[in-house]
Design an enzyme around this catalytic site. Structure first.
Site, short mmCIF file in Angstrom:
data_model
loop_
_atom_site.label_atom_id
_atom_site.label_comp_id
_atom_site.label_asym_id
_atom_site.label_seq_id
_atom_site.Cartn_x
_atom_site.Cartn_y
_atom_site.Cartn_z
N CYS A 44 0.82 -1.22 0.00
CA CYS A 44 0.00 0.00 0.00
C CYS A 44 0.85 1.28 0.00
CB CYS A 44 -0.88 -0.04 1.24
SG CYS A 44 -1.73 1.48 1.61
N TYR A 103 -4.74 5.41 -9.63
CA TYR A 103 -5.95 4.65 -9.30
C TYR A 103 -7.11 5.03 -10.21
CZ TYR A 103 -3.57 2.64 -5.39
OH TYR A 103 -2.68 1.93 -4.63
#
Ligand SMILES: N[C@@H](CCC(=O)N[C@@H](CS)C(=O)NCC(=O)O)C(=O)O
Length: 330
Positions: A57, A197
């Site tokens: 992450c 993203y």
């Protein structure tokens, strides 16, 4: 961060690892855990707080880098790796890389920690998450807040030379650059950190086209930024600032994950952006004091990154082999 800043178009679906695409009418999705250290409820104390992370992450990574650069590992904030994610129940402790149970309570699932903090909780179960062992609750689960807490919130426990206020020009956010750094951070967030993203989770060709162009225009602009006086070797000159840390976590994942798995494949950092490439390799490879003797490299786990993004982006779990090497030598 305001909700409007996070609002994306409906043509981008919700990713499991990334910023949640807020849609109109969903303003209540902002995290409820936004407290700070130090505060009356959460004073800076040694051995009291735990940071839960997953090394795939990028939002965790920025907190982990500052944790390493500040030397918070020495009994100030303990890091616990939550190394697996189930599509139904979310993050859990698998024992493959991190512990097989939560070291504080023996929980198997991250959601048990969230439910301990708030039995009514029905929001996202995300990492990074900062936990207070003393009161048995979540302090904060927003990475930019945690990043700022790590930059100066624990300074009373650190030697003078490590404190933000005594570092002068070498501070992560030197006073004279605060406005410029904040502006660049916001722009990097929208176009690059979250930009990948928006591309990777686009659900229409039009959305993909729009966001992929914005992403590469942003890289072009940064390439130019690094050619200007006082903007090298790091984004604001001789010292690493918060902006370098925020940009690094996306760029180090770019060629090996976003280029292939998120279809951000117009250009590669290693072949098309010589200045960004040098900047990236310097941060990664440098073992000097300016990088906390290699904190960027030490906290970058390419196997976890490649496996994590493959499982998000493909159905069959196949991990692309290239590009090789993960980072070119300096
Ligand atoms: N705004 C949050 C976003 C954190 C985030 O999206 N984390 C992902 C991992 S990269 C996560 O835990 N996703 C799990 C889920 O949504 O179920 C932050 O920056 O801290």
């Amino acid at each position: 961060m305001t909700v409007s800043k996070l609002r994306l178009q409906d043509s981008v679906k919700a990713p499991v690892c990334g910023e949640f695409p807020y849609r109109s009418g969903q303003s209540n999705l902002m995290s409820q855990f936004r407290s700070s250290v130090p505060s009356e409820r959460f004073p800076a104390e040694k051995d009291r707080y735990v940071l839960y992370v997953n090394h795939c992450c990028p939002w965790c990574h920025r907190a982990v880098i500052v944790h390493a650069l500040k030397g918070l590992g020495d009994h100030v904030v303990h890091i616990v790796e939550v190394d697996a994610r189930d599509p139904m129940h979310g993050w859990y402790f698998s024992g493959l890389r991190g512990p097989s149970r939560d070291p504080i309570y023996g929980f198997k699932w991250m959601k048990e920690l969230y439910q301990k903090a708030d039995p009514q909780y029905n929001g996202r179960i995300t990492v990074p998450m900062l936990w207070d062992k003393k009161t048995g609750t979540i302090v904060n689960n927003e990475s930019s807040d945690i990043l700022h807490m790590f930059i100066e919130g624990f300074d009373s426990l650190l030697p003078l030379g490590k404190r933000e206020a005594t570092k002068g020009a070498a501070a992560f956010v030197p006073k004279h650059l605060r406005v410029e750094i904040d502006q660049l951070n916001a722009w990097i967030y929208d176009n690059i950190n979250n930009g990948v993203y928006k591309v990777g989770f686009a659900t229409t060709q039009a959305a993909y086209n729009e966001h992929v162009m914005k992403l590469f225009q942003a890289f072009d602009k940064l390439e130019q930024h690094l050619s200007q006086p006082f903007h090298q070797p790091f984004l604001f000159g001789n010292y690493i600032t918060e902006a370098d840390i925020r940009l690094y976590t996306t760029l180090i994942r770019f060629d090996v994950a976003y280029y292939t798995l998120f279809k951000c494949n117009l250009k590669m950092i290693r072949t098309d952006y010589p200045r960004l490439h040098t900047w990236l390799r310097r941060l990664y490879w440098s073992e000097g004091p300016e990088t906390g003797n290699g904190a960027f490299k030490r906290t970058t786990f390419f196997d976890v990154i490649k496996r994590g993004y493959s499982s998000m982006a493909t159905e069959n779990g196949i991990i692309p082999i290239g590009p090789i090497p993960n980072v070119m030598p300096l």
